[in-house]
Design an enzyme around this catalytic site. Structure first.
Site, PDB file in Angstrom:
ATOM      1  N   ALA A   1      39.980  34.402  35.367  1.00 25.15           N
ATOM      2  CA  ALA A   1      40.598  32.966  35.477  1.00 25.15           C
ATOM      3  C   ALA A   1      40.244  32.560  36.487  1.00 25.15           C
ATOM      4  O   ALA A   1      39.963  30.954  36.251  1.00 25.15           O
ATOM      5  CB  ALA A   1      41.948  33.668  36.453  1.00 25.15           C
TER       6      ALA A   1
ATOM      7  N   ARG B   1      49.749  32.084  43.377  1.00 25.42           N
ATOM      8  CA  ARG B   1      48.776  33.141  42.992  1.00 25.42           C
ATOM      9  C   ARG B   1      49.296  34.213  42.476  1.00 25.42           C
ATOM     10  O   ARG B   1      50.628  34.767  43.011  1.00 25.42           O
ATOM     11  CB  ARG B   1      48.046  33.574  43.884  1.00 25.42           C
ATOM     12  CG  ARG B   1      46.903  33.130  44.383  1.00 25.42           C
ATOM     13  CD  ARG B   1      45.618  32.822  43.506  1.00 25.42           C
ATOM     14  NE  ARG B   1      44.690  32.350  44.015  1.00 25.42           N
ATOM     15  CZ  ARG B   1      44.366  30.968  44.311  1.00 25.42           C
ATOM     16  NH1 ARG B   1      46.069  29.978  44.146  1.00 25.42           N
ATOM     17  NH2 ARG B   1      44.072  29.981  44.951  1.00 25.42           N
TER      18      ARG B   1
ATOM     19  N   GLY C   1      33.020  38.104  44.790  1.00 22.34           N
ATOM     20  CA  GLY C   1      33.584  39.230  45.670  1.00 22.34           C
ATOM     21  C   GLY C   1      35.025  37.560  45.461  1.00 22.34           C
ATOM     22  O   GLY C   1      35.105  36.917  45.290  1.00 22.34           O
TER      23      GLY C   1
ATOM     24  N   ARG D   1      47.977  29.620  40.737  1.00 25.01           N
ATOM     25  CA  ARG D   1      46.751  29.484  39.373  1.00 25.01           C
ATOM     26  C   ARG D   1      47.815  31.100  39.202  1.00 25.01           C
ATOM     27  O   ARG D   1      48.641  32.183  39.645  1.00 25.01           O
ATOM     28  CB  ARG D   1      45.877  30.467  40.220  1.00 25.01           C
ATOM     29  CG  ARG D   1      45.385  31.038  38.860  1.00 25.01           C
ATOM     30  CD  ARG D   1      43.904  31.449  39.027  1.00 25.01           C
ATOM     31  NE  ARG D   1      42.927  31.220  38.737  1.00 25.01           N
ATOM     32  CZ  ARG D   1      41.826  31.120  39.664  1.00 25.01           C
ATOM     33  NH1 ARG D   1      41.013  31.958  39.880  1.00 25.01           N
ATOM     34  NH2 ARG D   1      40.699  30.413  39.379  1.00 25.01           N
TER      35      ARG D   1
ATOM     36  N   ASP E   1      25.157  52.178  39.182  1.00 27.51           N
ATOM     37  CA  ASP E   1      25.635  50.620  39.413  1.00 27.51           C
ATOM     38  C   ASP E   1      24.043  50.553  40.424  1.00 27.51           C
ATOM     39  O   ASP E   1      23.959  51.443  40.364  1.00 27.51           O
ATOM     40  CB  ASP E   1      26.634  51.230  40.759  1.00 27.51           C
ATOM     41  CG  ASP E   1      27.322  49.882  41.044  1.00 27.51           C
ATOM     42  OD1 ASP E   1      28.770  49.705  41.152  1.00 27.51           O
ATOM     43  OD2 ASP E   1      26.723  48.705  42.765  1.00 27.51           O
TER      44      ASP E   1
ATOM     45  N   TYR F   1      30.359  30.766  40.101  1.00 26.40           N
ATOM     46  CA  TYR F   1      31.008  32.198  39.100  1.00 26.40           C
ATOM     47  C   TYR F   1      31.501  31.987  38.001  1.00 26.40           C
ATOM     48  O   TYR F   1      31.629  32.723  37.160  1.00 26.40           O
ATOM     49  CB  TYR F   1      31.629  32.604  40.781  1.00 26.40           C
ATOM     50  CG  TYR F   1      32.710  33.557  39.681  1.00 26.40           C
ATOM     51  CD1 TYR F   1      31.525  35.139  40.038  1.00 26.40           C
ATOM     52  CD2 TYR F   1      34.182  34.125  39.322  1.00 26.40           C
ATOM     53  CE1 TYR F   1      32.584  36.592  39.157  1.00 26.40           C
ATOM     54  CE2 TYR F   1      34.314  34.990  39.530  1.00 26.40           C
ATOM     55  CZ  TYR F   1      33.949  35.835  39.261  1.00 26.40           C
ATOM     56  OH  TYR F   1      34.571  37.243  38.923  1.00 26.40           O
TER      57      TYR F   1
ATOM     58  N   LYS G   1      39.080  39.944  48.674  1.00 22.83           N
ATOM     59  CA  LYS G   1      40.095  38.843  48.776  1.00 22.83           C
ATOM     60  C   LYS G   1      41.227  39.044  49.256  1.00 22.83           C
ATOM     61  O   LYS G   1      41.445  39.708  50.154  1.00 22.83           O
ATOM     62  CB  LYS G   1      40.039  39.296  46.833  1.00 22.83           C
ATOM     63  CG  LYS G   1      38.986  39.534  45.997  1.00 22.83           C
ATOM     64  CD  LYS G   1      38.984  39.635  44.730  1.00 22.83           C
ATOM     65  CE  LYS G   1      38.251  38.402  43.646  1.00 22.83           C
ATOM     66  NZ  LYS G   1      39.159  38.338  42.599  1.00 22.83           N
TER      67      LYS G   1
ATOM     68  N   LYS H   1      43.799  41.912  58.063  1.00 23.02           N
ATOM     69  CA  LYS H   1      44.675  41.216  59.441  1.00 23.02           C
ATOM     70  C   LYS H   1      45.619  41.793  60.082  1.00 23.02           C
ATOM     71  O   LYS H   1      46.285  41.695  61.025  1.00 23.02           O
ATOM     72  CB  LYS H   1      44.888  39.819  58.972  1.00 23.02           C
ATOM     73  CG  LYS H   1      42.763  38.643  58.304  1.00 23.02           C
ATOM     74  CD  LYS H   1      43.085  37.780  58.151  1.00 23.02           C
ATOM     75  CE  LYS H   1      42.117  37.389  57.846  1.00 23.02           C
ATOM     76  NZ  LYS H   1      42.255  35.431  57.482  1.00 23.02           N
TER      77      LYS H   1
HETATM   78  P1  NAD Z   1      32.912  45.024  42.422  1.00 26.94           P
HETATM   79  O1  NAD Z   1      32.049  43.877  43.167  1.00 26.94           O
HETATM   80  O2  NAD Z   1      33.776  45.801  43.799  1.00 26.94           O
HETATM   81  O3  NAD Z   1      32.287  45.921  41.748  1.00 26.94           O
HETATM   82  C1  NAD Z   1      31.116  44.987  40.863  1.00 26.94           C
HETATM   83  C2  NAD Z   1      29.760  46.133  41.422  1.00 26.94           C
HETATM   84  O4  NAD Z   1      29.197  45.316  40.040  1.00 26.94           O
HETATM   85  C3  NAD Z   1      29.466  46.860  42.088  1.00 26.94           C
HETATM   86  O5  NAD Z   1      29.833  47.316  42.473  1.00 26.94           O
HETATM   87  C4  NAD Z   1      27.520  45.890  42.334  1.00 26.94           C
HETATM   88  O6  NAD Z   1      27.105  46.802  43.119  1.00 26.94           O
HETATM   89  C5  NAD Z   1      27.526  46.344  40.968  1.00 26.94           C
HETATM   90  N1  NAD Z   1      26.824  45.412  40.581  1.00 26.94           N
HETATM   91  C6  NAD Z   1      26.363  43.764  40.974  1.00 26.94           C
HETATM   92  N2  NAD Z   1      24.899  43.622  40.173  1.00 26.94           N
HETATM   93  C7  NAD Z   1      24.677  44.782  39.745  1.00 26.94           C
HETATM   94  C8  NAD Z   1      23.389  44.727  38.820  1.00 26.94           C
HETATM   95  N3  NAD Z   1      22.154  43.730  38.881  1.00 26.94           N
HETATM   96  N4  NAD Z   1      23.293  45.984  38.033  1.00 26.94           N
HETATM   97  C9  NAD Z   1      24.399  47.299  39.012  1.00 26.94           C
HETATM   98  N5  NAD Z   1      25.258  47.377  39.124  1.00 26.94           N
HETATM   99  C10 NAD Z   1      25.617  46.062  40.079  1.00 26.94           C
HETATM  100  O7  NAD Z   1      34.234  44.308  41.981  1.00 26.94           O
HETATM  101  P2  NAD Z   1      35.521  44.130  41.185  1.00 26.94           P
HETATM  102  O8  NAD Z   1      36.619  43.525  41.929  1.00 26.94           O
HETATM  103  O9  NAD Z   1      35.572  46.044  40.815  1.00 26.94           O
HETATM  104  O10 NAD Z   1      35.558  43.173  39.222  1.00 26.94           O
HETATM  105  C11 NAD Z   1      34.936  43.967  38.579  1.00 26.94           C
HETATM  106  C12 NAD Z   1      34.282  42.979  37.412  1.00 26.94           C
HETATM  107  O11 NAD Z   1      35.972  42.753  37.649  1.00 26.94           O
HETATM  108  C13 NAD Z   1      33.295  42.576  37.685  1.00 26.94           C
HETATM  109  O12 NAD Z   1      32.766  41.740  36.404  1.00 26.94           O
HETATM  110  C14 NAD Z   1      34.301  40.537  38.142  1.00 26.94           C
HETATM  111  O13 NAD Z   1      33.407  39.861  38.673  1.00 26.94           O
HETATM  112  C15 NAD Z   1      35.522  41.008  37.053  1.00 26.94           C
HETATM  113  N6  NAD Z   1      36.780  40.018  38.198  1.00 26.94           N
HETATM  114  C16 NAD Z   1      37.177  41.444  39.112  1.00 26.94           C
HETATM  115  C17 NAD Z   1      38.624  40.095  39.717  1.00 26.94           C
HETATM  116  C18 NAD Z   1      39.606  40.925  40.771  1.00 26.94           C
HETATM  117  O14 NAD Z   1      39.814  40.128  41.195  1.00 26.94           O
HETATM  118  N7  NAD Z   1      38.576  42.340  41.521  1.00 26.94           N
HETATM  119  C19 NAD Z   1      38.958  38.952  39.173  1.00 26.94           C
HETATM  120  C20 NAD Z   1      38.445  38.719  37.844  1.00 26.94           C
HETATM  121  C21 NAD Z   1      37.318  39.115  38.085  1.00 26.94           C
END
Ligand code: NAD
Length: 330
Positions: free
Chosen positions: A122, A225, A82, A289, A37, A152, A195, A203
């Site tokens: 999604a 949702r 986010g 959704r 990370d 995004y 989220k 809250k």
């Molecule tokens: P999160 O933000 O908690 O985790 C993502 C991690 O990626 C973070 O810790 C961030 O520091 C790291 N990161 C960002 N840029 C980076 C870089 N350049 N190098 C190394 N690390 C980097 O998010 P999450 O909820 O754990 O989501 C994980 C994945 O799932 C993401 O790709 C997100 O788009 C996808 N996703 C999540 C959700 C959800 O509801 N949480 C829904 C749809 C898709």
């Protein structure tokens, strides 16, 4: 390609889903797990002492080569993301994740990775199919014609297609899941990237603790949702990883609720009743959704099934602990 005995890499392991996935990979018998990370280690939600934890910026190509070297199974979850409040106001930042996905795919190809999992979203779905709260659940083919979430969602859709073409043209095996809202403990619950489920839990708990029994809700509360608990998410990731599913597939709960119903559950768990103030100018995302799970049921004979109330209870009790720790450490 089974994960048992594999050398796995989790990108974004300091984040919410990546942190839980590292643990699950060990549970399923991975021989080694490298966790990467960009955040400093003390900001990771969790670290597993058995994993090799590295701080690397995966937007850089050399960092991706360092990360993939010696691994055979890649789980690419790193992204700047986010909740709606974040992605509506940081479109360029969200799109820059294309650097991470491009360099990770190139590095995986170069270092001979056997299988590459990519976490899509999604948010790739056509916005015109999500204007009504009485949703028809989204099927995989509803991503086209393309009209995804600005910023995004476009980046996710583009990176999905890169996975497809790296498979077709270069023979890199890829698997892609479209996550629908994931929630649970050890994730973002404050600070602006959280989220809806974590934000609502926080809250409600804040209102209870302060005695000011009011809550601000983004939108009119009628948006619908579905929310998937983290344990269902990590199980789904591995099942899809192990499968022969070559096209992007939904990974989400099909238990549909309105935001008002989500607040009802949170209030009930906390034992309070709050006056609801609806902020109609706040970011609220699409009106409705849900995940159509026909495809995942067909392939895996399984779909995410942990009830929202059960998952939210776990999430709320963790956030309550975090709030106490934050107060006592001030
Ligand atoms: P999160 O933000 O908690 O985790 C993502 C991690 O990626 C973070 O810790 C961030 O520091 C790291 N990161 C960002 N840029 C980076 C870089 N350049 N190098 C190394 N690390 C980097 O998010 P999450 O909820 O754990 O989501 C994980 C994945 O799932 C993401 O790709 C997100 O788009 C996808 N996703 C999540 C959700 C959800 O509801 N949480 C829904 C749809 C898709």
């Amino acid at each position: 390609m089974h994960i048992r005995g594999a050398h796995a890499l989790v990108c974004g392991a300091g984040g919410f889903i990546g942190g839980h996935l590292v643990n699950r990979l060990f549970d399923e018998g991975a021989a080694s797990v490298r966790a990467v990370d960009v955040k400093p280690l003390d900001e990771w939600y969790q670290t597993n002492p058995k994993a090799e934890s590295l701080v690397l910026d995966l937007q850089e190509k050399d960092a991706c080569l360092t990360a993939t070297e010696g691994t055979d199974s890649v789980f690419q979850l790193a992204a700047d993301m986010g909740g709606m409040g974040f992605i509506e106001n940081n479109k360029a930042l969200c799109m820059l994740s294309v650097l991470t996905n491009t360099h990770m795919l190139l590095a995986a190809r170069k270092t001979g990775v056997k299988r590459f999992f990519y976490s899509s979203s999604a948010c790739v779905y056509n916005g015109e199919k999500q204007t009504n709260p009485d949703v028809v659940a989204l099927k995989e083919e509803d991503a086209y014609p393309a009209l995804p979430e600005d910023g995004y969602g476009w980046e996710k859709l583009f990176s999905e297609r890169m996975c497809r073409h790296f498979s077709e043209d270069y023979g890199l095996e890829t698997r892609v899941a479209r996550f629908h809202n994931v929630y649970g403990p050890l994730g973002t619950w404050t600070g602006g990237r959280e989220k809806a489920p974590a934000a609502i839990c926080r809250k409600v708990l804040e209102a209870k603790a302060s005695g000011k029994h009011e809550i601000e809700i983004w939108g009119d509360g009628h948006q619908t949702r579905s929310f998937m608990y983290i344990d269902d998410c990590t199980k789904g990731v591995l099942d899809i990883y192990h499968s022969d599913i070559l096209e992007p597939i939904n990974l989400g709960s099909s238990e549909l609720v309105t935001i008002n119903q989500l607040v009802d559950i949170a209030e009930d768990l906390a034992g309070v009743k709050l006056k609801r103030n609806y902020n109609l100018s706040a970011p609220k995302g699409v009106n409705g959704r849900n995940s159509d799970n026909t495809k995942i049921l067909g392939y895996l004979n399984w779909e995410p099934s942990i009830k929202l109330r059960d998952g939210l209870a776990q999430t709320m009790s963790w956030i309550e602990q975090e709030m106490l720790t934050t107060v006592t450490s001030r």
